[in-house]
Design an enzyme around this catalytic site. Structure first.
Site, PDB file in Angstrom:
ATOM      1  N   GLU A 288       0.832  -1.216   0.000  1.00  0.00           N
ATOM      2  CA  GLU A 288       0.000   0.000   0.000  1.00  0.00           C
ATOM      3  C   GLU A 288       0.861   1.257   0.000  1.00  0.00           C
ATOM      4  O   GLU A 288       0.559   2.222  -0.707  1.00  0.00           O
ATOM      5  CB  GLU A 288      -0.926   0.000   1.224  1.00  0.00           C
ATOM      6  CG  GLU A 288      -1.979  -1.098   1.217  1.00  0.00           C
ATOM      7  CD  GLU A 288      -2.924  -0.999   0.034  1.00  0.00           C
ATOM      8  OE1 GLU A 288      -3.190   0.129  -0.426  1.00  0.00           O
ATOM      9  OE2 GLU A 288      -3.396  -2.039  -0.439  1.00  0.00           O
ATOM     10  N   ASP A 371       3.614  -4.266  -5.753  1.00  0.00           N
ATOM     11  CA  ASP A 371       4.162  -5.557  -5.296  1.00  0.00           C
ATOM     12  C   ASP A 371       5.685  -5.553  -5.394  1.00  0.00           C
ATOM     13  O   ASP A 371       6.385  -6.014  -4.483  1.00  0.00           O
ATOM     14  CB  ASP A 371       3.594  -6.705  -6.145  1.00  0.00           C
ATOM     15  CG  ASP A 371       2.182  -7.091  -5.750  1.00  0.00           C
ATOM     16  OD1 ASP A 371       1.693  -6.593  -4.713  1.00  0.00           O
ATOM     17  OD2 ASP A 371       1.554  -7.890  -6.474  1.00  0.00           O
TER      18      ASP A 371
END
Length: 427
Positions: A288, A371
């Site tokens: 995030e 990611d």
């Protein structure tokens, strides 16, 4: 995609190491039920919208709004007042017609698959509260927007766009502090190892973290989530309790001797959700925070505002076309609110579909990048296991038709994300 749900009844070989057959079957049946519900609710929505257009529902509601506002002492010259009455009636109609579908989704589908944690009383209380809060925001904002359009002259579209920009930024700023707590309980994350680790990670990437909250999402649903919000030097992180293995109410047994309501909750929670360990929570947060560090949030805001400006500009070009109003049953009047609805909801519909697809493609790219950012923080292994756990907890089905996935999935399929995390060459 429905064919995939129906025919893929055994765990594919490449999934054998990450998903057991029982979870695979549960997720398959859950997604099949959701797909069926989505088809019928979508079909109803299309039929309802078509019937409203064919039967003149919009001009009828406008006339009814005029009659109601007239009885209150506001004549036809008070177009903004009539527009607000129209908006109130339209949103009320939408809420009432959508209520059976929402009830079925919550108390049949989500209940059947172990996600619903709401009682009927909580559901209705929540729905009424949402409607009231929505009106308290929607009606004043709409009245000001209509007023700006009325007095803005030839360049009203610039002023209208600037107004909506300010409103959106204000709402984003106050939502988590003042609006979201009306529906869910937010508590500061207690002092301890997890909080220290979150603060250390935030500091390592210069994320200006001020507070970390845990939101009691488990009283509503057992789905998991995490997000951050705030502008400039006032960033805050929110973790759903269902994400945290140590904090989720779903992982706790009711105390002995508690009443029947807790027994009901215990029965609902018989399929406990795993949640994530602290290291996995940090990996999810690393992902995030990657969105922030890589500028994804700012890029999305810029794209949204560019699109908003374009829409207001085209609205200014089209608003004078009387044939547009006549096509929807407005032969003698051209109300501004109706013009907004016709142009934004109907005329722009094909454009919005194309834009939505482009944003979906961009979103998947951003997810891969986030990611990869978490991987650079040394969180690849923990993010790998967290993605598997979250997929299992949320009963995500890891097999998808490539065209359906390409059009609908804002996040890459699980296998693609796991492969990217394993690939040493992935940037």
């Amino acid at each position: 995609q429905r064919r995939v749900y129906r025919t893929t009844t055994h765990v594919p070989q490449e999934l054998g190491q990450i998903m057991d057959s029982e979870t695979f079957e549960k997720s398959r049946l859950y997604q099949l039920d959701k797909s069926t519900f989505s088809f019928w609710s979508g079909l109803y929505s299309e039929v309802e919208g078509t019937m409203i257009l064919l039967c003149g529902g919009i001009p009828f509601l406008w006339k009814l709004s005029g009659q109601i506002s007239g009885r209150a002492g506001f004549g036809p010259e008070y177009e903004i007042v009539q527009s607000l009455v129209f908006l109130l009636l339209a949103t009320l109609f939408s809420a009432l017609t959508g209520l059976p579908w929402s009830l079925y989704n919550t108390f049949v589908i989500e209940e059947k698959h172990g996600f619903n944690q709401q009682t009927l009383g909580f559901f209705f209380k929540d729905a009424i509260k949402k409607f009231i809060v929505t009106q308290c925001i929607l009606l004043p904002v709409t009245s000001l927007l209509l007023y700006i359009i009325k007095i803005g002259g030839d360049y009203f579209f610039i002023y209208a766009w600037l107004f909506t920009l300010v409103v959106s930024l204000v709402l984003v700023t106050i939502y988590a502090d003042y609006i979201a707590p009306l529906f869910d309980k937010f508590i500061p994350l207690p002092e301890g190892e997890l909080k220290q680790q979150i603060e250390t990670m935030a500091k390592s990437i210069d994320f200006p973290l001020t507070k970390v909250y845990v939101v009691e999402g488990s009283k509503r649903s057992s789905h998991s989530n995490a997000y951050f919000y705030g502008f400039f030097k006032n960033k805050r992180i929110v973790l759903f309790d269902t994400l945290l293995e140590d904090y989720s109410a779903l992982n706790k047994e009711p105390a002995e001797g508690e009443d029947g309501e807790n027994e009901e909750a215990k029965s609902k929670n018989k399929n406990k959700k795993q949640g994530c360990k602290n290291e996995e929570v940090l990996a999810v947060l690393g992902h995030e925070l990657g969105h922030w560090k890589l500028g994804h949030t700012v890029k999305n805001i810029i794209i949204s505002q560019m699109n908003s400006f374009l829409c207001f500009f085209l609205f200014a070009v089209l608003i004078g076309r009387k044939e547009l109003f006549a096509a929807f049953g407005f032969y003698d009047t051209q109300p501004t609110l109706i013009g907004l609805m016709i142009i934004f909801q109907f005329i722009f519909s094909p454009y919005n579909e194309v834009l939505s697809f482009c944003l979906t493609v961009l979103s998947r790219r951003f997810e891969f990048q986030a990611d990869a950012f978490a991987k650079k923080l040394g969180k690849a292994k923990d993010l790998y296991s967290a993605l598997i756990k979250l997929n299992k907890d949320n009963l995500g089905f890891p097999v998808s038709d490539w065209i359906f996935s390409m059009w609908h999935y804002s996040h890459p399929p699980l296998l693609e994300r796991l492969q990217a995390l394993k690939d040493a060459k992935q940037e």
